[in-house]
Design a protein around this motif. Structure first.
Motif, PDB file in Angstrom:
ATOM      1  N   LEU A  64       0.825  -1.206   0.000  1.00 33.88           N
ATOM      2  CA  LEU A  64       0.000   0.000   0.000  1.00 33.88           C
ATOM      3  C   LEU A  64       0.860   1.258   0.000  1.00 33.88           C
ATOM      4  O   LEU A  64       0.598   2.202  -0.752  1.00 33.88           O
ATOM      5  N   VAL A  65       1.904   1.250   0.806  1.00 33.65           N
ATOM      6  CA  VAL A  65       2.806   2.405   0.857  1.00 33.65           C
ATOM      7  C   VAL A  65       3.534   2.561  -0.477  1.00 33.65           C
ATOM      8  O   VAL A  65       3.715   3.674  -0.981  1.00 33.65           O
ATOM      9  N   GLN A  66       3.955   1.437  -1.066  1.00 35.06           N
ATOM     10  CA  GLN A  66       4.616   1.483  -2.376  1.00 35.06           C
ATOM     11  C   GLN A  66       3.683   2.074  -3.427  1.00 35.06           C
ATOM     12  O   GLN A  66       4.102   2.882  -4.268  1.00 35.06           O
ATOM     13  N   LEU A  67       2.414   1.664  -3.384  1.00 35.16           N
ATOM     14  CA  LEU A  67       1.423   2.170  -4.322  1.00 35.16           C
ATOM     15  C   LEU A  67       1.242   3.684  -4.165  1.00 35.16           C
ATOM     16  O   LEU A  67       1.243   4.428  -5.155  1.00 35.16           O
ATOM     17  N   PHE A  68       1.108   4.134  -2.926  1.00 31.69           N
ATOM     18  CA  PHE A  68       0.968   5.570  -2.658  1.00 31.69           C
ATOM     19  C   PHE A  68       2.218   6.334  -3.091  1.00 31.69           C
ATOM     20  O   PHE A  68       2.130   7.430  -3.640  1.00 31.69           O
ATOM     21  N   TRP A  69       3.390   5.762  -2.829  1.00 31.60           N
ATOM     22  CA  TRP A  69       4.648   6.443  -3.140  1.00 31.60           C
ATOM     23  C   TRP A  69       4.784   6.645  -4.647  1.00 31.60           C
ATOM     24  O   TRP A  69       5.147   7.716  -5.112  1.00 31.60           O
ATOM     25  N   ILE A  70       4.476   5.586  -5.402  1.00 32.30           N
ATOM     26  CA  ILE A  70       4.599   5.680  -6.861  1.00 32.30           C
ATOM     27  C   ILE A  70       3.584   6.662  -7.439  1.00 32.30           C
ATOM     28  O   ILE A  70       3.910   7.447  -8.336  1.00 32.30           O
ATOM     29  N   TYR A  71       2.364   6.635  -6.906  1.00 31.95           N
ATOM     30  CA  TYR A  71       1.302   7.465  -7.489  1.00 31.95           C
ATOM     31  C   TYR A  71       1.324   8.913  -6.994  1.00 31.95           C
ATOM     32  O   TYR A  71       1.056   9.836  -7.762  1.00 31.95           O
ATOM     33  N   PHE A  72       1.648   9.121  -5.713  1.00 31.62           N
ATOM     34  CA  PHE A  72       1.570  10.464  -5.136  1.00 31.62           C
ATOM     35  C   PHE A  72       2.923  11.161  -4.979  1.00 31.62           C
ATOM     36  O   PHE A  72       2.990  12.393  -5.026  1.00 31.62           O
ATOM     37  N   VAL A  73       4.003  10.395  -4.773  1.00 35.50           N
ATOM     38  CA  VAL A  73       5.306  11.016  -4.513  1.00 35.50           C
ATOM     39  C   VAL A  73       6.105  11.230  -5.794  1.00 35.50           C
ATOM     40  O   VAL A  73       6.720  12.294  -5.970  1.00 35.50           O
ATOM     41  N   ALA A  86       0.492   3.216 -12.438  1.00 38.78           N
ATOM     42  CA  ALA A  86       1.037   3.174 -11.077  1.00 38.78           C
ATOM     43  C   ALA A  86       0.662   1.878 -10.377  1.00 38.78           C
ATOM     44  O   ALA A  86       1.488   1.268  -9.689  1.00 38.78           O
ATOM     45  N   ALA A  87      -0.579   1.436 -10.570  1.00 42.45           N
ATOM     46  CA  ALA A  87      -1.037   0.196  -9.940  1.00 42.45           C
ATOM     47  C   ALA A  87      -0.272  -1.008 -10.464  1.00 42.45           C
ATOM     48  O   ALA A  87       0.201  -1.847  -9.695  1.00 42.45           O
ATOM     49  N   VAL A  88      -0.137  -1.096 -11.785  1.00 50.74           N
ATOM     50  CA  VAL A  88       0.582  -2.221 -12.396  1.00 50.74           C
ATOM     51  C   VAL A  88       2.046  -2.214 -11.958  1.00 50.74           C
ATOM     52  O   VAL A  88       2.615  -3.267 -11.624  1.00 50.74           O
ATOM     53  N   LEU A  89       2.659  -1.034 -11.934  1.00 48.09           N
ATOM     54  CA  LEU A  89       4.064  -0.922 -11.558  1.00 48.09           C
ATOM     55  C   LEU A  89       4.282  -1.326 -10.097  1.00 48.09           C
ATOM     56  O   LEU A  89       5.182  -2.116  -9.785  1.00 48.09           O
ATOM     57  N   ALA A  90       3.457  -0.814  -9.200  1.00 44.83           N
ATOM     58  CA  ALA A  90       3.611  -1.117  -7.770  1.00 44.83           C
ATOM     59  C   ALA A  90       3.381  -2.604  -7.491  1.00 44.83           C
ATOM     60  O   ALA A  90       4.193  -3.255  -6.824  1.00 44.83           O
TER      61      ALA A  90
END
Length: 215
Positions: A64-73, A86-90
């Motif tokens: 979940l943190v990885q998903l947020f980091w890729i999409y928001f950070v 972002a979802a596929v990548l995370a």
């Protein structure tokens, strides 16, 4: 809304998004897993070190943190991508790390005599891996790879948190408008099971087919 009307309402875009995310993330996870697993067995210490960092970081932190980091950070560094990308990548990176360990252990489980025999037959390292080691290792890996696929599919429910309109997102929207919480999330549970069950059975059938005549 009746129970079946709720299920029908969650199909369409929600089901399509969930399936597409699962397929693309699974492909990425398999590619990264096999590449990472083979690289973990490399004679080059630097290569092993780089892959070990990747594996430990993605296994040691929350998806979940990885998903947020890729999409928001990442957009803060000028790297912007769609919610689907972002979802596929995370998910692909996360499960690729786990898959690499399945691949590595599967290859190491193949009897050493197989490698010695292929050396005696004057096979190159690439030929040994492609023709002798990986076909045998794949059968060993298959149950764990199947488990990883099911877990990957279930993890796609997290993508609703980055506004991707998957099954879970559709359920949340329906719940907000109808407040039929029990019926909606029971329907969601049923839908995830109905998709996961054929995947589980498919892996079991494939495993039986590949092991016929080997026992």
């Amino acid at each position: 809304m009746t129970f079946w009307e709720i299920i029908v309402s969650m199909l369409g875009q929600g089901l399509f998004t969930t399936i597409v995310t699962t397929i693309l993330a699974a492909i990425l996870a398999l590619v990264l897993g096999f590449a990472g697993g083979l690289m973990r067995l490399s004679n080059n210490r630097f290569v092993r070190f780089i892959v070990a960092i990747y594996v430990e970081v993605f296994r040691g932190t929350s998806l979940l943190v990885q998903l947020f980091w890729i999409y928001f950070v990442l957009p803060m560094f000028g790297i912007t991508m769609s919610a689907l990308t972002a979802a596929v990548l995370a998910i692909g990176l996360n499960y690729g790390a786990y898959t690499s360990e399945v691949v590595r252990s599967g290859i190491q489980s193949v009897d050493k005599g197989q490698t010695e025999a292929s050396i005696a037959l004057n096979f190159t390292p690439a030929q040994r891996m492609r023709r002798i080691i990986i076909p045998q290792a794949f059968i060993i890996m298959l149950p764990n790879l199947g488990n990883q696929l099911i877990e990957l599919f279930k993890s796609t429910s997290l993508v609703a948190l980055i506004t991707l309109t998957d099954l879970t997102y559709q359920a949340n929207v329906l719940n907000a408008s109808t407040l039929q919480t029990t019926e909606i999330y029971t329907a969601l549970l049923v839908l995830y099971f109905l998709i996961a069950w054929p995947l589980t059975k498919g892996i079991q059938i494939l495993e039986r087919k590949l092991t016929e005549g080997r026992m």
